[in-house]
Design an enzyme around this catalytic site. Structure first.
Site, PDB file in Angstrom:
ATOM      1  CG  HIS A   1      -1.907  -1.010   1.453  1.00  0.00           C
ATOM      2  ND1 HIS A   1      -2.881  -0.829   2.257  1.00  0.00           N
ATOM      3  CD2 HIS A   1      -1.919  -2.002   0.125  1.00  0.00           C
ATOM      4  CE1 HIS A   1      -3.795  -1.723   1.997  1.00  0.00           C
ATOM      5  NE2 HIS A   1      -2.867  -2.660   1.248  1.00  0.00           N
TER       6      HIS A   1
ATOM      7  CB  CYS B   1      -6.279  -1.036   5.593  1.00  0.00           C
ATOM      8  SG  CYS B   1      -5.074  -1.945   4.989  1.00  0.00           S
TER       9      CYS B   1
ATOM     10  CD  GLU C   1      -1.997   4.203   2.788  1.00  0.00           C
ATOM     11  OE1 GLU C   1      -1.260   3.116   2.088  1.00  0.00           O
ATOM     12  OE2 GLU C   1      -3.174   3.965   3.762  1.00  0.00           O
TER      13      GLU C   1
ATOM     14  CB  CYS D   1      -1.164   1.754   6.673  1.00  0.00           C
ATOM     15  SG  CYS D   1      -1.749   0.902   4.849  1.00  0.00           S
TER      16      CYS D   1
END
Length: 146
Positions: free
Chosen positions: A52, A80, A54, A83
């Site tokens: 992801h 999410c 992040e 993260c």
């Protein structure tokens, strides 16, 4: 620089993700009004569900800074659970995101990890910066897949 300015930088990363057939989420890391890192989702490119935007940024910055109290992370979509956990553990100072994720977001939508008092760190959270732009790029991406 304003939150809108930095979120536009994150949106530029989301646009790159869109062009590369990745879910269009972008992120930028800022310290003292200076761009430190930028990334976008790369789960397909790297064949890694953990890639992801992040996480890519947080993993990279850990090479030079262990704790991130003086940093702000701008993300186009609400983080999410994975993260969010990394944000808490890295002691990020401030999280700014564009649109909520009603299916998997845990900074207020499905759950709110950032205000859970069981955790030892609570970054400042600012939401809905360029909400429509951040939401629309995701909607356009998923419309193109149907």
């Amino acid at each position: 620089m304003t939150h809108d300015y930095w979120m536009n930088q994150a949106l530029n990363q989301a646009k790159i993700a869109f062009e590369q057939n990745e879910v269009p989420v972008g992120a930028v890391l800022v310290k003292n009004e200076e761009l430190i890192l930028q990334s976008h989702n790369m789960t397909r490119q790297l064949n890694n569900p953990l890639a992801h935007a992040e996480m890519l940024i947080l993993n990279k910055i850990q090479e030079s800074d262990k704790y991130l109290q003086d940093y702000t992370l701008y993300v186009t979509m609400e983080p999410c659970l994975m993260c969010s956990g990394a944000i808490i553990l890295s002691r990020l100072g401030r999280l700014v995101f564009g649109c909520h994720d009603p299916k998997a977001g845990v900074c207020g939508s499905v759950y709110d990890t950032m205000s859970d008092r069981h955790f030892n760190h609570h970054p400042v959270v600012i939401t809905d910066i360029l909400h429509d732009e951040c939401s629309n790029i995701l909607k356009d991406f998923f419309k193109s897949k149907r």
